[in-house]
Design a protein around this motif. Structure first.
Motif, short mmCIF file in Angstrom:
data_model
loop_
_atom_site.label_atom_id
_atom_site.label_comp_id
_atom_site.label_asym_id
_atom_site.label_seq_id
_atom_site.Cartn_x
_atom_site.Cartn_y
_atom_site.Cartn_z
N MET A 1 -14.98 -0.13 22.66
CA MET A 1 -15.59 0.95 23.42
C MET A 1 -15.77 0.49 24.86
SD MET A 1 -18.93 3.09 22.50
CE MET A 1 -20.32 2.98 23.53
N ARG A 2 -15.38 1.32 25.80
CA ARG A 2 -15.49 1.00 27.22
C ARG A 2 -16.94 1.22 27.69
NH1 ARG A 2 -11.79 2.77 32.30
NH2 ARG A 2 -13.17 1.87 33.80
N THR A 3 -17.42 0.33 28.55
CA THR A 3 -18.73 0.52 29.15
C THR A 3 -18.60 0.47 30.67
OG1 THR A 3 -19.27 -1.83 29.06
CG2 THR A 3 -19.97 -0.48 27.19
N TYR A 4 -19.57 1.06 31.34
CA TYR A 4 -19.57 1.15 32.80
C TYR A 4 -20.82 0.47 33.34
CZ TYR A 4 -16.18 4.76 31.74
OH TYR A 4 -15.09 5.44 31.26
N GLN A 5 -20.68 -0.22 34.45
CA GLN A 5 -21.85 -0.83 35.08
C GLN A 5 -22.47 0.18 36.05
OE1 GLN A 5 -22.16 -4.72 35.54
NE2 GLN A 5 -23.70 -4.72 37.12
N LEU A 6 -23.72 0.52 35.80
CA LEU A 6 -24.46 1.46 36.62
C LEU A 6 -25.68 0.77 37.20
CD1 LEU A 6 -24.38 4.58 34.27
CD2 LEU A 6 -22.75 3.95 36.03
N LEU A 7 -26.25 1.37 38.22
CA LEU A 7 -27.47 0.83 38.81
C LEU A 7 -28.62 1.76 38.49
CD1 LEU A 7 -28.71 -1.35 40.63
CD2 LEU A 7 -28.30 0.17 42.56
N GLY A 8 -29.70 1.18 38.01
CA GLY A 8 -30.91 1.94 37.72
C GLY A 8 -32.07 1.43 38.54
N PRO A 9 -33.24 2.01 38.39
CA PRO A 9 -34.41 1.57 39.17
C PRO A 9 -34.75 0.10 38.93
CG PRO A 9 -34.92 3.57 37.93
CD PRO A 9 -33.54 3.13 37.54
N ASP A 10 -34.40 -0.42 37.75
CA ASP A 10 -34.71 -1.81 37.42
C ASP A 10 -33.52 -2.74 37.58
OD1 ASP A 10 -37.31 -1.04 36.73
OD2 ASP A 10 -36.65 -0.48 34.72
N GLY A 11 -32.43 -2.27 38.18
CA GLY A 11 -31.26 -3.11 38.39
C GLY A 11 -30.06 -2.62 37.61
N PRO A 12 -28.98 -3.43 37.59
CA PRO A 12 -27.75 -3.01 36.92
C PRO A 12 -27.89 -2.99 35.39
CG PRO A 12 -27.44 -5.06 38.16
CD PRO A 12 -28.87 -4.68 38.26
N TYR A 13 -27.13 -2.10 34.78
CA TYR A 13 -27.08 -2.03 33.32
C TYR A 13 -25.74 -1.47 32.89
CZ TYR A 13 -27.99 3.00 33.73
OH TYR A 13 -27.91 4.33 34.03
N ARG A 14 -25.38 -1.67 31.63
CA ARG A 14 -24.12 -1.18 31.07
C ARG A 14 -24.38 0.15 30.36
NH1 ARG A 14 -20.08 -3.50 33.38
NH2 ARG A 14 -18.74 -3.00 31.67
N SER A 15 -23.43 1.10 30.52
CA SER A 15 -23.57 2.41 29.92
C SER A 15 -22.25 2.84 29.29
CB SER A 15 -23.97 3.42 30.99
OG SER A 15 -23.93 4.73 30.49
N PRO A 16 -22.29 3.57 28.17
CA PRO A 16 -21.06 4.08 27.58
C PRO A 16 -20.50 5.29 28.34
CG PRO A 16 -22.93 4.75 26.26
CD PRO A 16 -23.46 3.84 27.34
N THR A 17 -21.29 5.88 29.24
CA THR A 17 -20.81 7.03 30.02
C THR A 17 -20.70 6.65 31.49
OG1 THR A 17 -23.07 7.83 30.30
CG2 THR A 17 -21.82 8.71 28.44
#
Length: 83
Positions: A1-17
């Motif tokens: 499954m592919r994941t994407y690196q996104l930025l949130g209020p608490d820093g970077p995280y991996r997301s499936p969308t």
């Protein structure tokens, strides 16, 4: 499954969308992924090293970014009026 690196209020995280909004880490501005201003900056170079992707607009705002005055003019006007 592919994941994407996104930025949130608490820093970077991996997301499936994938994210729907792009931002610039140094200027703290976010906008649409198809923003003409961001596209010009990407073609000139160096912008990509500071680019971040957000899952949604509330996340960009929570991370301390402001709306782009080019592609999000209404949001920018509202943001500026509240400052």
């Amino acid at each position: 499954m592919r994941t994407y690196q996104l930025l949130g209020p608490d820093g970077p995280y991996r997301s499936p969308t994938p994210g729907t909004w792009g931002g610039h880490r140094r200027t703290k501005i976010y906008g649409r992924l198809d923003c003409p201003s961001a596209h010009r900056a990407l073609t000139r170079g160096h912008y990509a090293t500071h680019r971040v992707i957000f899952a949604d607009e509330p996340t960009a705002l929570a991370a301390g970014y402001r709306p782009c005055a080019v592609c999000c003019r209404d949001r920018y006007t509202h943001w500026k009026a509240t400052r």
